[in-house]
Design a protein around this motif. Structure first.
Motif, mmCIF file in Angstrom:
data_model
loop_
_atom_site.group_PDB
_atom_site.id
_atom_site.type_symbol
_atom_site.label_atom_id
_atom_site.label_comp_id
_atom_site.label_asym_id
_atom_site.label_seq_id
_atom_site.Cartn_x
_atom_site.Cartn_y
_atom_site.Cartn_z
ATOM 1 N N ILE A 1084 0.837 -1.201 0.000
ATOM 2 C CA ILE A 1084 0.000 0.000 0.000
ATOM 3 C C ILE A 1084 0.871 1.250 0.000
ATOM 4 O O ILE A 1084 1.948 1.274 0.604
ATOM 5 C CB ILE A 1084 -0.973 0.000 1.208
ATOM 6 N N GLY A 1085 0.415 2.257 -0.681
ATOM 7 C CA GLY A 1085 1.101 3.548 -0.693
ATOM 8 C C GLY A 1085 0.079 4.660 -0.815
ATOM 9 O O GLY A 1085 -1.076 4.435 -1.197
ATOM 10 N N TRP A 1086 0.488 5.866 -0.481
ATOM 11 C CA TRP A 1086 -0.427 7.002 -0.583
ATOM 12 C C TRP A 1086 0.359 8.253 -0.934
ATOM 13 O O TRP A 1086 1.554 8.341 -0.712
ATOM 14 C CB TRP A 1086 -1.221 7.207 0.703
ATOM 15 N N GLY A 1087 -0.319 9.189 -1.499
ATOM 16 C CA GLY A 1087 0.341 10.422 -1.887
ATOM 17 C C GLY A 1087 -0.693 11.478 -2.200
ATOM 18 O O GLY A 1087 -1.892 11.317 -1.953
ATOM 19 N N SER A 1088 -0.224 12.565 -2.766
ATOM 20 C CA SER A 1088 -1.139 13.637 -3.136
ATOM 21 C C SER A 1088 -0.516 14.447 -4.254
ATOM 22 O O SER A 1088 0.700 14.444 -4.462
ATOM 23 C CB SER A 1088 -1.453 14.537 -1.943
ATOM 24 N N VAL A 1089 -1.373 15.153 -4.971
ATOM 25 C CA VAL A 1089 -0.955 15.993 -6.081
ATOM 26 C C VAL A 1089 -2.034 17.066 -6.234
ATOM 27 O O VAL A 1089 -3.165 16.873 -5.783
ATOM 28 C CB VAL A 1089 -0.795 15.146 -7.369
ATOM 29 N N ALA A 1090 -1.694 18.184 -6.825
ATOM 30 C CA ALA A 1090 -2.652 19.289 -6.948
ATOM 31 C C ALA A 1090 -3.216 19.367 -8.357
ATOM 32 O O ALA A 1090 -2.517 19.129 -9.341
ATOM 33 C CB ALA A 1090 -1.989 20.608 -6.574
ATOM 34 N N GLU A 1091 -4.494 19.707 -8.456
ATOM 35 C CA GLU A 1091 -5.130 20.041 -9.731
ATOM 36 C C GLU A 1091 -6.058 21.236 -9.477
ATOM 37 O O GLU A 1091 -7.256 21.079 -9.217
ATOM 38 C CB GLU A 1091 -5.916 18.854 -10.275
ATOM 39 N N PRO A 1092 -5.501 22.457 -9.506
ATOM 40 C CA PRO A 1092 -6.291 23.644 -9.143
ATOM 41 C C PRO A 1092 -7.205 24.149 -10.252
ATOM 42 O O PRO A 1092 -8.071 24.980 -9.979
ATOM 43 C CB PRO A 1092 -5.200 24.674 -8.810
ATOM 44 N N SER A 1093 -7.045 23.671 -11.483
ATOM 45 C CA SER A 1093 -7.760 24.286 -12.604
ATOM 46 C C SER A 1093 -9.248 23.988 -12.606
ATOM 47 O O SER A 1093 -9.997 24.619 -13.348
ATOM 48 C CB SER A 1093 -7.142 23.811 -13.923
ATOM 49 N N GLU A 1094 -9.709 23.040 -11.795
ATOM 50 C CA GLU A 1094 -11.110 22.655 -11.843
ATOM 51 C C GLU A 1094 -11.862 22.922 -10.546
ATOM 52 O O GLU A 1094 -12.975 22.429 -10.376
ATOM 53 C CB GLU A 1094 -11.237 21.172 -12.211
ATOM 54 N N VAL A 1095 -11.272 23.654 -9.622
ATOM 55 C CA VAL A 1095 -11.971 23.936 -8.369
ATOM 56 C C VAL A 1095 -12.101 25.447 -8.190
ATOM 57 O O VAL A 1095 -11.113 26.176 -8.232
ATOM 58 C CB VAL A 1095 -11.261 23.293 -7.161
ATOM 59 N N PHE A 1096 -13.324 25.898 -8.016
ATOM 60 C CA PHE A 1096 -13.622 27.314 -7.813
ATOM 61 C C PHE A 1096 -14.659 27.434 -6.705
ATOM 62 O O PHE A 1096 -15.612 26.656 -6.650
ATOM 63 C CB PHE A 1096 -14.178 27.955 -9.089
ATOM 64 N N ASN A 1097 -14.462 28.378 -5.826
ATOM 65 C CA ASN A 1097 -15.471 28.606 -4.794
ATOM 66 C C ASN A 1097 -16.707 29.208 -5.446
ATOM 67 O O ASN A 1097 -16.612 30.194 -6.197
ATOM 68 C CB ASN A 1097 -14.927 29.533 -3.705
ATOM 69 N N ARG A 1098 -17.845 28.604 -5.171
ATOM 70 C CA ARG A 1098 -19.067 29.025 -5.859
ATOM 71 C C ARG A 1098 -19.826 30.104 -5.095
ATOM 72 O O ARG A 1098 -20.852 30.582 -5.571
ATOM 73 C CB ARG A 1098 -19.965 27.821 -6.095
ATOM 74 N N ARG A 1099 -19.349 30.459 -3.922
ATOM 75 C CA ARG A 1099 -19.997 31.509 -3.123
ATOM 76 C C ARG A 1099 -19.231 32.819 -3.330
ATOM 77 O O ARG A 1099 -18.025 32.874 -3.096
ATOM 78 C CB ARG A 1099 -20.010 31.118 -1.648
ATOM 79 N N TRP A 1100 -19.941 33.858 -3.745
ATOM 80 C CA TRP A 1100 -19.289 35.115 -4.129
ATOM 81 C C TRP A 1100 -19.937 36.302 -3.410
ATOM 82 O O TRP A 1100 -21.161 36.354 -3.229
ATOM 83 C CB TRP A 1100 -19.420 35.355 -5.638
ATOM 84 N N PHE A 1101 -19.077 37.237 -3.038
ATOM 85 C CA PHE A 1101 -19.556 38.567 -2.707
ATOM 86 C C PHE A 1101 -19.908 39.267 -4.022
ATOM 87 O O PHE A 1101 -19.124 39.232 -4.979
ATOM 88 C CB PHE A 1101 -18.476 39.376 -1.985
ATOM 89 N N VAL A 1102 -21.075 39.855 -4.064
ATOM 90 C CA VAL A 1102 -21.500 40.573 -5.274
ATOM 91 C C VAL A 1102 -21.955 41.976 -4.883
ATOM 92 O O VAL A 1102 -22.324 42.247 -3.733
ATOM 93 C CB VAL A 1102 -22.631 39.831 -6.011
ATOM 94 N N ALA A 1133 -16.032 33.990 -1.606
ATOM 95 C CA ALA A 1133 -16.206 34.115 -0.152
ATOM 96 C C ALA A 1133 -15.412 33.088 0.626
ATOM 97 O O ALA A 1133 -15.455 33.094 1.855
ATOM 98 C CB ALA A 1133 -17.694 33.984 0.195
ATOM 99 N N GLY A 1134 -14.684 32.230 -0.026
ATOM 100 C CA GLY A 1134 -13.928 31.216 0.704
ATOM 101 C C GLY A 1134 -12.865 30.589 -0.178
ATOM 102 O O GLY A 1134 -12.760 30.871 -1.379
ATOM 103 N N PRO A 1135 -12.078 29.683 0.398
ATOM 104 C CA PRO A 1135 -10.982 29.055 -0.338
ATOM 105 C C PRO A 1135 -11.446 27.815 -1.098
ATOM 106 O O PRO A 1135 -12.615 27.415 -1.043
ATOM 107 C CB PRO A 1135 -10.019 28.664 0.785
ATOM 108 N N THR A 1136 -10.522 27.230 -1.816
ATOM 109 C CA THR A 1136 -10.714 25.905 -2.395
ATOM 110 C C THR A 1136 -9.550 25.032 -1.954
ATOM 111 O O THR A 1136 -8.547 25.518 -1.448
ATOM 112 C CB THR A 1136 -10.737 25.964 -3.942
ATOM 113 N N ASP A 1137 -9.709 23.744 -2.145
ATOM 114 C CA ASP A 1137 -8.636 22.796 -1.833
ATOM 115 C C ASP A 1137 -8.322 22.010 -3.104
ATOM 116 O O ASP A 1137 -9.054 21.097 -3.481
ATOM 117 C CB ASP A 1137 -9.066 21.851 -0.711
ATOM 118 N N PRO A 1138 -7.225 22.361 -3.786
ATOM 119 C CA PRO A 1138 -6.924 21.693 -5.066
ATOM 120 C C PRO A 1138 -6.239 20.342 -4.921
ATOM 121 O O PRO A 1138 -5.922 19.712 -5.916
ATOM 122 C CB PRO A 1138 -5.986 22.701 -5.734
#
Length: 1498
Positions: A1084-1102, A1133-1138
Motif C-alpha cells: 500500500i502507498g499514498w500520496g497527493s498531487v494538486a489540480e487547481p484548474s477545476e476547483v472554484f469557490n461558488r460563493r461570491w460577494f456581489v 467568499a472562501g478558499p478551495t482545496d486543489p
C-alpha cells in the motif's frame, strides 16, 4: 510592595494603561490557558475557546493611590493582552482581533465596539500578540509574538492583508495603516526615552530591536540573519534565585525530562528550579519615584520562579549590553508559588506597578506531560489577581491624581518636559489627538530651547504629527547637542529630503558625526539620497565602523544601486588597507554585486579591484564575496574571470596561489586556514584538487578536513569522488559523514561510490540506512538498480544463516525480567538501559522504535549496517602501539578513543602514524553463542514490547446499485423521473487488513444516502464478514444524476426503508463480501498531487443586492452560483482545496488492486435531462484503470473517487465572461481525465509499504437542530397567504416553506456519526455533511498525521455544513432547510475529529494504566500498574500526592495542605529523594510483586 487592587476588583491582570485622568484600564486574561479542558489539544489552534476575557476599568476616587471602584468595561474578549488609549477609548489586543472600545454615555461600559483588525493566529496561548504601546512617531506598536497571522481590516477589501510571521507590528490610530516590523519574541514590548524598543523571550530576558524591517527590505541581496540583539545573556542556563519551593509536579517533570532518551530538552527544563524559563513583561522604568540609578533599568517577571528580575542597561555602539543588577538575589522574590508577575506599568506617580496574575499553575499546558497534567487544575486562580505599587523608602511618594484631560494645549506642551515618562507620553498622545494648531509655536520653542532632551525629541515628532514640521526645526534638531535628538531629526528629515537640498546636505555631513547612533541612522537614511555625495558618505561611515555588524548592515541596506562605487571607495581606503586582515564589509558588498548577477558590475569589480595592487587580504575578501554571490545566482566565478582581461586572470591566479599557501601553513590560526580553503574551493578542480586533497587527511585538524570536503563539494568534477573515496578508511566519523553527504549530491559521484562498494573498498554496512533508502529510490534508473542489488546483499552467507536460524525467536513470547538478565550479562559492558550499563554504544532506548526483525539483525549481524559514530578504528602510534576503539570525540590536536567498559584514551594527532577503520562495528559478532533463541526473545521484549507485523492484505470489488427507470433523480430544485441509464451506478468497495484490523471503505454513486440506510448496510456487513460498523466507512459520491435514496427529512430518521434503500444496503454488503473474497497479500502507498484548474469557490460577494435575496425575505452578503462573468462580482467568499489525495494498493507482485482518490469538487454535471449517470466519479474509475494498464485483469481493478470537502466548491469559473461550451458529458470526462492523469503521474513516484497499521474510530456527536424563527414563520405565512397557489409564488419560497414545515416534527437534537481511519501515517476523516473547503483545510492543518483527507457525505447525509463565519455571510448553503444544525457545528466536528486522530497517534498495544484506590480513614493506598511503566513507582506516588494536595487546597479553605506534602521516598532501599523541606509525612514504597506496589503513610 503595596497592594493597590485585588480580587474582586480585578482578576487575571496581564496588561494595564492609565488614561489621561488617572483611570486604569486592565486586560483580564481569564481565558488563560483554556476555557474547556476537554478541547485542550497540543499544537493546535484554539479557535473554539470561549471568549471570557475582559477589560476592567479601575477608579481611585479619593486619591490615596488605591483603587476603590471597579467596572467591567467590556467582556467576551478572546485572550486580551494589550491596551492603548485613544480619543477617550482604548485599543484592545484580543486575539484574533484588535478592537476599539469607548464609553460614550458615562456608565463605565463600552458602547462603541469596533473591530479594527483581525487575523492574528489563536494558537499558542503564550505566544499571543500583546502589549500595545505608543511610539514617539505617533504610531502604536505591538508585539505579535510567535503566533503571527495574516492581518486584515474588516470590511476593507481594498486593503491587502499583511502577513506577520515572527515579526511585530505597528499601526496608525487615525488612518489604521498597518505594517509589520522587526521583532517576534514573546510577552513584552517597551520603549526607552529615545524610542529604542525592547522585547523578551522565555529564555532571552532583554532583546533590543536593532534593525528596522523597512530598511532591510530595500536590499533583497543582503543576508541578515537577525534584527534583534540579546542585550542580556540568553540561553537555558541563566540563573534565577527564587526563594519559593518548586512545585512537586515541576520536580517530577524535571527528573523525567533529565532522564529522557527520546529527545533533548533545554537544560533549564531538566532542573526543577534555578533557571530562566518564562521571562515576560519587560518594561524600562522611566519614573522619578526611585533613586536615579533605577532610571532606565529593565524590569521583567520570571513567572515560574515567582520573582521580579532587574537588568541594568548600558550603551554598546548602536545597541545595549545588559547585566544582572542584583547579584546572587532577585529584586523581588516571593515564597508564594501563586505569585505570577507577568507585566509592569510606568504609573502617573512615577512608580512601577506590578501585575500579578496570581495563578496556582502558570505553565503552558503543552509543556506538561499528560499523566502529570491530569492531576493539576490549570484554571485554578481564574478568580484571583493582584496589582502592586513598588514603593521606595519608608514614605511612599504622594502625587495628585492626574487630570490631563482637562489641561489646556499649552499645559500639555509643558508636560513634555516632565521627569516621568507617563506624563510626557500622555501629553504627547493628547496633543496628537487634538490636532490643535495652538500647540505649534510652543512646540517649536521646545525644539529651540528646551533644557530637556526628551522634550526636544517629542516636539519634532508632534510637529510632524500636526503637519507643521519645517526644515527650520529639522536643521535645528540636526545640530542639537544631544545625540538622540540628532538621531531622530535624521529619521524625520528622511520624509522631506527629496524636496530639501539643505537637509540632504546636512545629513550627508552627519556621516562624520561622533555618535555611532547618529551614523547608524544616517547610514539608513542615505539610502533615500541619490548621487555621489551619498555614496561617499556611506563609504565614510563604513570605513569608520568596519567591526560593527549593525552599522555594517545599515550601510549595506542602503548600498542598493551604488554597491560597486561604495566597494571601490572602501577598497582604496588606506586605513582599511593598513589593517591587513579580512574585511567582512568588503566581502559582503562584493557578495551583493555577485548576487545581483549583473555582468558589467562583476567585470568592473574584477578589473578595478582584483587586478590591482590592493593588499592581498582585501582582494581575497572581495573575490570570496563575489564568487559566493555569483554562486547563489547560479553563476561560476571562473567563467566570469575567463571573460575578463588577462590581467584579471593573472591576479585571480595569484590570489588562489596565496590561498593554497595559507591553507597549508600549520603555524597559522585555524580560522585563517579555513578561509583560505573556502577560497580554494571556488576555482577549477584541476587547480584546487591537489591542494584540497592534501587537506582531507586524518592528520589534519578535523575543522580543516571538513572545510576541505565542503570546498570540494562546490566543485563539479568527476574526480572529486575518487579523491574523497581514496581516504575512506582513514576518515573519522564526522568527516566520513560529510564525505558521504557530499557524494550523495551528484549522480556521477554516487556512481563512483557504488563502484567503490562493489569493489569492496567501502563495506556495505558503512552506508547508513537513510542514504540507502535515497539510493534505492533514486531517480536515476542505473543508480536505483545497482543500489537495490548492493543493499540486498549486504551480509555474509554465514551471518545470514545465523540470523535466519534465529527467526524463531520472533515467534516466542518474551519475558521482561529474564530479558533484563540477558542485557546485564551480554550488553551492559557497552550499552546503557535506564542508566544501567556503560555508555559506549547507543543507549537501548534509542533503538526501541526498531522492528523485531531489525533488532535481530543488528544484534546478530552488527556489521550489516554500522553508524559512523560506532565504527571501530585502529590507531598505529609512533611508539609502536596499536589501539582500537570508536572515536568518541576529536579536536584540532587529538582524538579520544573509547573501548568496551567505557575506557577512554586520548591520543595526540602528532603521535599517530596511521589511523584507519576496518569498516566493522565495535560490537562483536558471535552473540548467538551465549544467547539462545528464547533469550533473544526476552532481550527483544526488553528493548521493545511490540508484536511483529503480520501480512498486509487488500481486496476490492464493485457492486451495481443502478435503480430501475422511473425512480426520481434528485439534486436540483425539482426531482425528475429517470428515463435513461447513461452509465451504471456502483458501490465501489475496498477492504484492507493488517492482520489484526480490517477496514472497509465504500463509495456509492448517489447524491446522499441517509444514515439509516448505511447503518443497515453496516449491520449486514458485520454479520457476514465480522468487520465492526466502526471500521466501515460508507459514503456517497454526490453525483446529481442518480435516483434518490433519501428519506423525507434529513433531521428525521426513517424507521422503514424504501425498496430502493433496502436494495442499496444489500448491494453495499454484497460488495464488501466480494472484496473480502478477493483479499490477497498486498502493498500500500499514498500520496497527493494538486489540480487547481477545476476547483472554484461558488460563493461570491456581489455588488448587486438584487442577487442576494433569500427565501426568508432577507438579503444575504454572498450569492451561490452568481451570474457568470457579471460585472457585479466582487470576490469569492472562501478558499478551495486543489489537493488530490489518493491511496493505492497492489498485489505483492505489483498488480494494481485499487486506487481510492479524494478530490474536493462538488460534481460536474452536464448530463441530459432524465439520464442516470455516476458523473465524473464514474469516468475517473474507468480512466485511472486505463492509465495504470489495469483494464483487463483478474480480479478486476477498482478505481474509486471520493468527494472531499466541496460543499462550497464547483468547477465553474464565475469570473470567466465567455466560457467555452461543452456537449453533454464532455466536461465531466475532461475533469475526470485531468484528475486521473494527475493521480497517475504522482503514482509513478509512490512509495509502497509491505505493512502498515490500521485503526478506526467512530463516535456520535450531539448537535442542536436549528428551528425556524418567528420572523421566518410569519414571512412564509404572509407570502403563501398572499400568493396562494398562483404561478407567481416564488419557487424557492415555496420549497423552503415546505422544508421548514417538515421541521416541526424534528427533534431538538440529533447525533451525527464522525469517523476517523488510520492507514499507517495517513489519516482519513469522515463527515456526514456537504462540508466546506475551509473545514477540510483546517483538518489537514491541525491533523497530527503527515497526510490527511476528508470524505464528505460519509455514514449519513445531514445537509450542508457551513462554518460560523460563512453562516454570518448567508447564502444558499446556510439557509434553514439546506443547513439544519447549529451554527457552531463545524467547529465542534473539527475539534472532535482532531481528538480522534490524536487518539490514534498516542495509542499503543500496551498502554499504561494506573489506578489509585483510597479508603476514607485508612492509611493504605495501593497502586496497580498494568505493565512495567516508563516511570517508576516514585513518580506514580507523586502523581497521586499532587492530586490529593490539589483537592485539599482551595486557597479559600486551606485546612491541611502542608500535612500531605511529600517529603521523600525510599524505593528498594535506595537513598531518599528529597522533594520538599517539610517533614510532616514520611512515605515508604515497598515492592510487593512485579505488578504492584503498596504505599504506607505514617
Amino acid at each position: 510592595m503595596k497592594l493597590i487592587a485585588a480580587e474582586p476588583l480585578v482578576v487575571d491582570p496581564v496588561a494595564m494603561v492609565y488614561d489621561e485622568n488617572g483611570a486604569a484600564y486592565v486586560a483580564e486574561m481569564r481565558d488563560y490557558p483554556y476555557t474547556d479542558k476537554t478541547t485542550d489539544v497540543p499544537f493546535q489552534d484554539r479557535t473554539t475557546d470561549e471568549p471570557i476575557g475582559r477589560v476592567r476599568l479601575l477608579l481611585d476616587n479619593d486619591g490615596d493611590g488605591q483603587f476603590d471602584e471597579s467596572f467591567i468595561f467590556a467582556e467576551e474578549l478572546s485572550w486580551p493582552t494589550g491596551l492603548a488609549c485613544w480619543k477617550g477609548g482604548v485599543f484592545v489586543a484580543a486575539t484574533p482581533d484588535i478592537w476599539y472600545l469607548k464609553d460614550t454615555d458615562g456608565d463605565h461600559k463600552a458602547d462603541i465596539r469596533q473591530q479594527v483588525f483581525t487575523g492574528f493566529r489563536k494558537y499558542n496561548v503564550q505566544a499571543v500578540m500583546n502589549n500595545l504601546t505608543w511610539g514617539l512617531d505617533n504610531l502604536i506598536y505591538g508585539a505579535a509574538s510567535g503566533n503571527g497571522g495574516t492581518i486584515e481590516q474588516p470590511g476593507k477589501a481594498d486593503k491587502p492583508p499583511v502577513p506577520v510571521s515572527r515579526q511585530d507590528f505597528r499601526f496608525d490610530a487615525e488612518t489604521l495603516a498597518f505594517e509589520s516590523i522587526s521583532g517576534g519574541a514573546r510577552f513584552g514590548n517597551t520603549f526607552d526615552d529615545w524610542g529604542n524598543r525592547f522585547i523578551c523571550n522565555i529564555r532571552n530576558p532583554v532583546q533590543h530591536v536593532v534593525l528596522p524591517r523597512r530598511y532591510l527590505a530595500r536590499n533583497p541581496f543582503l543576508p541578515v540573519p537577525l534584527a534583534l540583539h540579546d542585550a542580556a545573556e540568553a540561553g537555558d542556563q541563566l540563573p534565577v534565585f527564587r526563594i519559593s519551593a518548586p512545585e512537586p509536579w515541576r520536580t517530577l517533570r524535571a527528573q523525567r525530562w533529565a532522564n529522557s532518551s527520546e529527545r533533548s530538552y533545554p537544560r533549564s527544563e531538566t532542573a526543577s528550579t534555578g533557571f530562566f524559563t518564562s521571562s515576560s513583561g519587560i518594561t524600562i522604568y522611566r519614573g522619578s519615584a526611585y533613586p536615579p540609578e533605577f532610571y532606565g533599568n529593565a524590569f521583567l517577571g520570571e513567572v515560574a520562579a515567582n520573582i521580579v528580575h532587574r537588568q541594568q542597561l548600558s550603551p554598546a555602539s548602536v545597541t545595549f549590553d545588559a547585566e544582572r543588577a542584583d547579584e546572587q538575589r532577585e529584586f523581588v522574590a516571593s515564597t508564594d508559588n501563586w505569585f505570577r508577575p507577568v507585566n509592569f506599568v510606568n504609573a502617573p506617580d512615577g512608580s512601577l506597578h506590578i501585575l500579578d496574575m496570581y495563578r496556582e499553575t502558570i505553565e503552558h499546558p503543552w509543556s506538561i506531560p499528560d499523566d502529570i497534567k491530569q492531576h493539576l487544575d490549570l484554571e485554578s486562580g481564574r478568580d484571583r489577581g493582584r496589582i502592586y505599587r513598588l514603593e521606595y523608602g519608608d514614605q511612599p511618594k504622594s502625587t495628585p491624581t492626574p487630570r490631563l484631560g482637562e489641561a489646556s494645549i499649552l499645559e500639555l506642551v509643558q508636560h513634555l518636559e516632565h521627569p516621568d515618562c507617563w506624563w510626557r507620553e500622555t501629553a504627547h498622545r493628547l496633543i496628537f489627538e487634538r490636532q490643535d494648531p495652538a500647540a505649534v509655536d510652543s512646540l517649536r520653542q521646545l525644539v529651540q530651547s528646551s533644557p530637556s532632551a526628551q522634550a526636544r525629541v517629542h516636539a519634532p515628532w508632534l510637529l510632524d504629527g500636526l503637519r507643521a514640521l519645517t526644515d527650520i526645526e529639522l536643521l535645528t534638531a540636526l545640530d542639537d547637542k544631544d545625540e538622540h535628538v540628532r538621531e531622530h531629526a535624521v529619521r524625520l528629515a528622511e520624509m522631506r529630503i527629496k524636496d530639501s537640498p539643505s537637509l540632504a546636505e546636512k545629513i550627508v555631513a552627519l556621516s562624520a558625526d561622533p555618535s555611532p547612533r547618529v551614523q547608524f541612522q544616517v547610514a539608513f537614511t542615505l539610502g533615500t539620497i541619490p548621487g555621489d555625495a551619498s555614496t561617499n558618505a556611506l563609504a565614510s561611515i563604513a570605513a569608520q565602523n568596519l567591526d560593527d555588524p549593525w552599522i555594517r548592515s545599515a550601510v549595506l541596506s542602503s548600498a542598493v544601486n551604488n554597491t560597486v562605487d561604495v566597494l571601490k571607495q572602501l577598497a582604496n581606503d588606506q586605513h582599511i588597507a593598513n589593517r591587513n586582515e579580512p574585511a567582512p564589509m568588503l566581502e559582503q558588498l562584493a557578495f551583493i554585486v555577485g548576487a545581483r548577477n549583473a555582468d558589467e558590475e562583476a567585470q568592473h569589480v574584477l578589473e578595478n579591484l582584483i587586478a590591482t595592487d590592493l593588499p592581498l587580504t582585501l582582494r581575497q575578501s572581495i573575490l570570496h564575496g563575489l564568487a559566493d554571490g555569483l554562486r547563489t545566482a547560479g553563476q561560476d566565478v571562473n567563467s566570469v574571470v575567463a571573460a575578463a582581461s588577462p590581467q584579471v586572470s593573472t591576479a585571480t591566479a595569484q590570489l588562489f596561489t596565496a590561498a593554497e599557501t595559507t591553507a597549508s601553513q600549520e603555524e597559522l590560526p585555524l580560522s585563517e586556514r579555513e578561509q583560505a580553503i573556502t577560497l580554494l574551493g571556488m576555482q577549477e578542480f584541476s587547480k584546487a584538487g591537489p591542494a584540497l586533497a592534501a587537506l582531507v587527511d586524518n592528520r589534519q585538524p578535523a575543522e580543516l578536513q571538513l572545510a576541505a570536503v565542503t570546498a570540494l563539494s562546490r566543485i563539479r568534477h568527476p574526480d572529486v569522488a575518487p579523491l574523497l573515496l581514496e581516504g575512506w578508511t582513514g576518515h573519522t566519523p564526522a568527516v566520513r559523514t560529510e564525505v558521504l553527504a557530499t557524494l550523495m549530491t551528484r549522480s556521477e559521484w554516487i556512481t563512483a561510490m557504488l563502484d567503490a562498494i562493489e569493489e569492496g573498498k567501502i563495506p556495505v554496512g558503512q552506508i547508513p540506512l537513510p542514504q540507502r533508502d535515497k539510493l534505492v529510490g533514486h531517480r536515476d534508473e542505473s543508480i536505483r538498480h545497482r543500489s537495490e542489488k548492493l543493499f540486498s546483499q549486504g551480509t555474509t552467507a554465514s551471518r545470514a544463516e545465523v540470523v535466519e536460524s534465529y527467526h524463531q525467536a520472533l515467534t516466542l513470547t518474551g519475558n521482561l525480567p529474564q530479558g533484563l538478565e540477558v542485557f546485564r550479562k551480554n550488553c551492559a559492558t557497552c550499552h546503557q538501559r535506564a542508566g544501567e550499563g556503560k555508555a559506549v554504544g547507543p543507549a537501548i532506548e534509542t533503538v526501541r522504535h526498531r522492528t523485531p526483525d531489525e533488532l535481530l539483525v543488528h544484534i546478530l549481524d552488527p556489521n550489516r549496517e554500522v553508524s559512523p559514530d560506532y565504527v571501530e578504528y585502529s590507531v598505529v602510534l609512533n611508539d609502536g602501539r596499536t589501539l582500537t576503539g570508536l572515536i568518541a570525540s576529536e579536536t584540532a590536536t587529538s582524538i579520544n578513543l573509547r573501548r568496551a567498559e567505557g575506557v577512554e584514551e586520548t591520543v595526540l594527532r602528532a603521535n599517530i602514524d596511521e589511523l584507519a577503520s576496518a569498516g566493522r562495528s565495535l560490537m562483536p559478532e558471535g552473540l548467538e553463542k551465549s544467547i539462545t533463541p528464547q533469550a533473544m526473545a526476552d532481550l527483544i521484549k526488553l528493548i521493545r514490547s511490540e508484536k511483529s507485523s503480520p501480512v498486509f492484505q487488500a481486496g476490492a470489488a464493485t457492486s451495481n446499485i443502478t435503480p430501475p427507470l422511473g425512480e426520481l433523480i434528485v439534486g436540483n430544485w425539482e426531482p425528475i423521473p429517470a428515463r435513461h441509464i447513461h452509465d451504471e451506478l456502483h458501490a465501489r468497495c475496498l477492504v484492507l487488513d493488517d492482520g489484526d484490523t480490517k477496514l472497509a471503505i465504500v463509495l456509492c454513486d448517489n447524491v446522499g444516502i441517509p444514515a439509516e440506510v448505511f447503518d443497515a448496510a453496516k449491520q449486514q456487513v458485520h454479520e457476514s464478514t465480522g468487520i465492526p460498523p466502526s471500521h466501515q466507512l460508507l459514503a456517497s459520491t454526490h453525483t446529481h444524476s442518480a435516483t434518490t435514496a433519501r428519506g423525507k427529512c434529513k433531521m428525521i430518521r426513517d424507521t422503514v426503508l424504501t425498496e430502493y434503500q433496502q436494495f442499496v444496503a444489500r448491494r453495499i454488503a454484497d460488495g464488501v463480501r466480494c472484496a473480502m473474497n478477493q483479499l490477497e497479500p498486498a502493498r500500500i502507498g499514498w500520496g497527493s498531487v494538486a489540480e487547481p484548474s477545476e476547483v472554484f469557490n461558488r460563493r461570491w460577494f456581489v455588488n448587486d443586492s438584487s442577487l442576494l435575496t433569500n427565501p426568508f425575505g432577507e438579503v444575504d452578503r454572498v450569492r451561490m452560483n452568481p451570474p457568470r462573468g457579471s460585472s457585479a462580482l466582487d470576490r469569492p467568499a472562501g478558499p478551495t482545496d486543489p489537493e488530490i489525495s489518493f491511496v493505492s494498493v497492489q498485489s505483492a507482485e505489483g498488480r494494481p488492486i485499487a486506487v481510492l482518490a479524494n478530490y474536493s469538487l462538488h460534481y460536474v454535471g452536464g448530463v441530459r435531462s432524465g439520464d442516470v449517470s455516476a458523473d465524473y466519479f464514474g469516468y475517473f474509475a474507468r480512466f485511472i484503470a486505463e492509465k495504470l494498464d489495469a483494464t483487463d485483469q483478474s480480479p478486476p481493478f477498482v478505481g474509486i473517487l471520493s468527494n472531499g470537502t466541496s460543499g462550497d466548491v464547483n468547477n465553474i469559473n464565475f469570473a470567466e465572461k465567455n466560457p467555452p461550451k461543452y456537449d453533454h458529458y464532455e466536461k465531466m470526462q475532461e475533469v475526470a481525465d485531468k484528475v486521473a492523469t494527475r493521480v497517475y503521474e504522482a503514482h509513478q513516484q509512490l512509495e509502497f509499504h509491505d505493512w502498515v497499521e490500521l485503526d478506526a474510530a467512530l463516535t456520535q456527536l450531539p448537535l442542536k437542530v436549528r428551528q425556524p424563527t418567528t420572523e421566518m414563520l410569519e414571512h412564509f405565512s404572509r407570502t403563501i397567504s398572499k400568493e396562494g397557489n398562483s404561478p407567481s409564488t416564488h419557487r424557492r419560497e415555496a420549497i423552503y416553506a415546505e422544508r421548514i414545515a417538515e421541521l416541526k416534527d424534528a427533534p431538538e437534537q440529533i447525533s451525527i456519526p464522525l469517523q476517523a481511519l488510520r492507514i499507517g501515517d495517513l489519516a482519513i476523516t469522515a463527515i456526514p455533511f456537504e462540508t466546506f473547503a475551509e473545514t477540510g483545510l483546517e483538518l489537514k492543518d491541525r491533523s497530527p498525521f503527515p497526510q490527511t483527507f476528508t470524505i464528505e457525505l460519509a455514514n449519513g447525509s445531514f445537509g450542508y455544513l457551513p462554518t460560523p463565519t460563512q453562516h454570518r455571510l448567508g447564502g444558499y448553503e446556510t439557509w434553514l432547510g439546506t443547513n439544519f444544525v447549529e451554527v457552531e457545528a463545524s467547529e465542534k466536528i473539527v475539534n472532535r475529529l482532531v481528538k480522534m486522530l490524536e487518539g490514534f497517534e498516542s495509542t499503543s498495544d500496551e498502554d499504561r494504566q494506573v489506578q489509585v484506590g483510597t479508603r476514607r480513614g485508612f492509611n493504605l493506598v495501593t497502586f496497580v500498574i498494568e505493565r512495567d511503566p516508563p516511570f517508576n513507582h516514585v513518580e506514580a506516588f507523586f502523581l497521586m500526592m499532587m492530586q490529593m494536595r490539589r483537592r485539599a487546597t482551595t486557597r479559600r479553605n486551606s485546612r491541611f495542605p502542608d500535612r500531605i506534602t511529600p517529603v521523600g521516598v525510599f524505593l528498594h532501599g535506595q537513598k531518599p529523594i528529597q522533594v520538599a523541606n517539610r517533614v510532616e509525612l514520611l512515605s515508604i514504597i515497598r515492592p510487593t510483586h512485579d505488578r504492584a506496589a503498596t504505599v504506607i503513610h505514617r
